[in-house]
Design a protein around this motif. Structure first.
Motif, mmCIF file in Angstrom:
data_model
loop_
_atom_site.group_PDB
_atom_site.id
_atom_site.type_symbol
_atom_site.label_atom_id
_atom_site.label_comp_id
_atom_site.label_asym_id
_atom_site.label_seq_id
_atom_site.Cartn_x
_atom_site.Cartn_y
_atom_site.Cartn_z
ATOM 1 N N PHE A 53 0.821 -1.210 0.000
ATOM 2 C CA PHE A 53 0.000 0.000 0.000
ATOM 3 C C PHE A 53 0.858 1.264 0.000
ATOM 4 O O PHE A 53 0.414 2.322 -0.445
ATOM 5 N N THR A 54 2.103 1.184 0.477
ATOM 6 C CA THR A 54 3.016 2.317 0.332
ATOM 7 C C THR A 54 3.349 2.533 -1.139
ATOM 8 O O THR A 54 3.343 3.668 -1.635
ATOM 9 N N GLU A 55 3.618 1.444 -1.850
ATOM 10 C CA GLU A 55 3.913 1.562 -3.279
ATOM 11 C C GLU A 55 2.708 2.082 -4.063
ATOM 12 O O GLU A 55 2.866 2.746 -5.091
ATOM 13 N N MET A 56 1.508 1.823 -3.561
ATOM 14 C CA MET A 56 0.300 2.257 -4.255
ATOM 15 C C MET A 56 -0.134 3.679 -3.875
ATOM 16 O O MET A 56 -1.177 4.151 -4.329
ATOM 17 N N GLY A 57 0.659 4.349 -3.024
ATOM 18 C CA GLY A 57 0.381 5.762 -2.771
ATOM 19 C C GLY A 57 0.168 6.149 -1.337
ATOM 20 O O GLY A 57 0.010 7.332 -1.026
ATOM 21 N N GLY A 58 0.166 5.191 -0.414
ATOM 22 C CA GLY A 58 -0.026 5.518 0.993
ATOM 23 C C GLY A 58 1.293 5.653 1.722
ATOM 24 O O GLY A 58 2.372 5.472 1.153
ATOM 25 N N SER A 59 1.201 5.991 3.002
ATOM 26 C CA SER A 59 2.385 5.995 3.864
ATOM 27 C C SER A 59 2.028 5.296 5.159
ATOM 28 O O SER A 59 0.931 5.470 5.692
ATOM 29 N N CYS A 60 2.945 4.471 5.658
ATOM 30 C CA CYS A 60 2.706 3.666 6.851
ATOM 31 C C CYS A 60 3.663 4.055 7.956
ATOM 32 O O CYS A 60 4.845 4.318 7.711
ATOM 33 N N GLU A 61 3.155 4.049 9.174
ATOM 34 C CA GLU A 61 3.992 4.268 10.349
ATOM 35 C C GLU A 61 3.605 3.245 11.405
ATOM 36 O O GLU A 61 2.434 3.171 11.808
ATOM 37 N N LEU A 62 4.575 2.454 11.844
ATOM 38 C CA LEU A 62 4.350 1.468 12.889
ATOM 39 C C LEU A 62 4.767 2.082 14.216
ATOM 40 O O LEU A 62 5.944 2.341 14.456
ATOM 41 N N THR A 63 3.787 2.360 15.063
ATOM 42 C CA THR A 63 4.029 3.012 16.342
ATOM 43 C C THR A 63 3.893 2.006 17.480
ATOM 44 O O THR A 63 3.566 0.838 17.266
ATOM 45 N N ASP A 64 4.112 2.478 18.700
ATOM 46 C CA ASP A 64 3.939 1.607 19.864
ATOM 47 C C ASP A 64 2.488 1.170 20.012
ATOM 48 O O ASP A 64 2.203 0.140 20.620
ATOM 49 N N TYR A 65 1.556 1.957 19.470
ATOM 50 C CA TYR A 65 0.141 1.655 19.623
ATOM 51 C C TYR A 65 -0.394 0.784 18.495
ATOM 52 O O TYR A 65 -1.343 0.031 18.673
#
Length: 449
Positions: free
Chosen positions: A300-312
């Motif tokens: 989904f990052t390659e398809m235009g989104g941005s991901c962030e893996l947080t503590d939550y």
């Protein structure tokens, strides 16, 4: 599990008029829950499963094990919920292993894990175990498991079909040893033999003879879970021969296991952020996992989104643009319907490869996706091992599901961007994602959409 009759007819897929902004608590993993149930049933001591998925597939697995004599006690203390609904935090199942016995009848529904993981368990039972299921289950490949069990010493009556219905005549034990199988049509053939392998007299050595093996993350999940309960497993990744897995005979430990959220079932909600240019948080996303759905972060990052893996948990934020993708999904085929739905809304063509085996899933997913997206005005063609998707302006219409949960969620994704989409039998999502309609509308309600 009771089903609202209205959901088996046509369900108007909600249309998003603005960006989604929501937290969605996704229930536990079906793949982990059903593997954990099998391992706990074969253990030498009681164990606990916390936050298990309660869905059609997992209840079929639990019901089958109960029919063979395993005790499963369900407790509920309390549950918490967010904008997306209940996360089931208070539910736990206590598994009480017992002497496996027949006669018994197992209803597999249309659950691949039940129809493939349990015949090896039944071979260890004392007495006959009959397996039956939905009409579609008769068409799904099972020859790999049946033939392998016969080589390992089991007696199975299937009238030569190599498919359901069948009866396993358990003798209380199984010799085990080396066996060759072609698992090209399903990695579950390998997992099925490995899960029960520690209880075979000689353990098991599974040698895959085909040129293609789909869904390798699911085999790694099986191996990791076996090792976590004390099994000794040699794999190609640990220095063994290519395409060979060995399990040493031995007792399995009871565990107190908390089930991870089902990352593949998080897909439609993450897709909602991508499609609407919004933001969705999935709490408790694991930092390390063997679940195939974790690859959504990359795709989904390659398809235009941005991901962030947080503590939550995992936050996916859409950019307002959706890009096409050329991707090999052979390891994560279950993600194909949702990716195809997003690709149908993209600004450039997509090619999804490595998923010929999806023709043998709950339905022929490649043919079904092609037909249903095209009937909404899309331009999808099948290839030998996947799909080519060219973006078109889509319109409303009926999106048929073929009793396939991932077809239903794919249609819901398209409905976010296309007015007038109606999902036939959205209740089929109860197979692995109970209460999907409520979770979906809850997500949109939290956003004020």
């Amino acid at each position: 599990m009771p089903v609202n009759p209205a959901l088996t007819a046509l369900w108007p897929a909600p249309h998003a008029s603005e960006a989604v902004d929501a937290t969605v608590h996704v229930p536990g993993s079906k793949s982990v829950t059903n593997r954990a149930l099998v391992l706990a049933a074969l253990a030498s001591e009681p164990g606990w499963l916390r936050r298990p998925l309660r869905s059609r597939d997992t209840l079929l697995m639990a019901g089958a094990l109960r029919a063979m004599g395993v005790g499963i006690e369900e407790t509920v203390s309390s549950s918490s919920s967010g904008a997306g609904g209940s996360d089931g935090a208070g539910e736990a199942w206590r598994i009480l292993p017992a002497g496996l016995r027949g006669p018994a009848t197992v209803d597999v529904g249309n659950a691949g894990t039940v129809m493939r993981f349990l015949p090896p368990v039944a071979a260890l039972a004392d007495g006959p175990i009959r397996f039956d299921g939905d009409p579609r289950s008769y068409e799904r490949p099972l020859t790999g498991v049946i033939d392998a069990l016969r080589v390992l010493g089991a007696r199975i009556d299937d009238d030569g079909r190599g498919a359901l219905p069948l009866t396993v005549h358990g003798g209380g034990a199984l010799d085990g040893g080396p066996v060759e199988i072609d698992a090209s049509s399903s990695s579950q053939f390998v997992s099925a033999l490995l899960l029960s392998g520690p209880r075979f007299n000689q353990g098991v050595e599974v040698r895959h003879t085909g040129s293609f093996l789909p869904s390798m993350p699911h085999i790694r999940m099986t191996v990791d879970m076996l090792r976590a309960v004390g099994a000794q497993v040699d794999t190609p990744e640990s220095g063994g021969e290519p395409n060979v897995w060995r399990v040493t005979p031995g007792a399995l430990l009871g565990r107190d296991l908390t089930i991870e959220p089902d990352l593949s079932n998080a897909q439609p909600f993450l897709a909602a952020a991508l499609v609407t240019g919004g933001r969705v948080l999935i709490p408790d996303w694991p930092t390390r996992t063997t679940q195939p759905g974790d690859r959504l972060r990359e795709i989904f990052t390659e398809m235009g989104g941005s991901c962030e893996l947080t503590d939550y948990g995992l936050v996916l934020t859409g950019s307002g643009a959706i890009h096409g993708i050329d991707v090999d999904l052979s390891d994560v085929g279950e993600l194909t319907p949702g990716i195809a739905a997003v690709a149908a809304l993209a600004d450039s063509p997509s090619t999804l490869r490595g998923v010929a085996h999806l023709r043998l899933h709950e339905t022929d997913r490649l043919a079904a996706l092609t037909k249903e997206i095209n009937e909404l005005g899309g331009d999808v063609t099948e290839s030998a091992d996947g799909l080519h998707i060219r973006p078109c302006r889509l319109h409303g219409g009926i999106f048929h599901t073929y009793d396939d949960h991932r077809m239903a969620t794919a249609g819901a994704i398209i409905g976010l961007a296309v007015e007038g989409v109606q999902i036939e039998n959205v209740a089929t999502t109860a197979k692995t994602l109970p209460d999907f309609p409520d979770l979906w509308t809850g997500m949109l309600g939290a956003s004020g959409v």
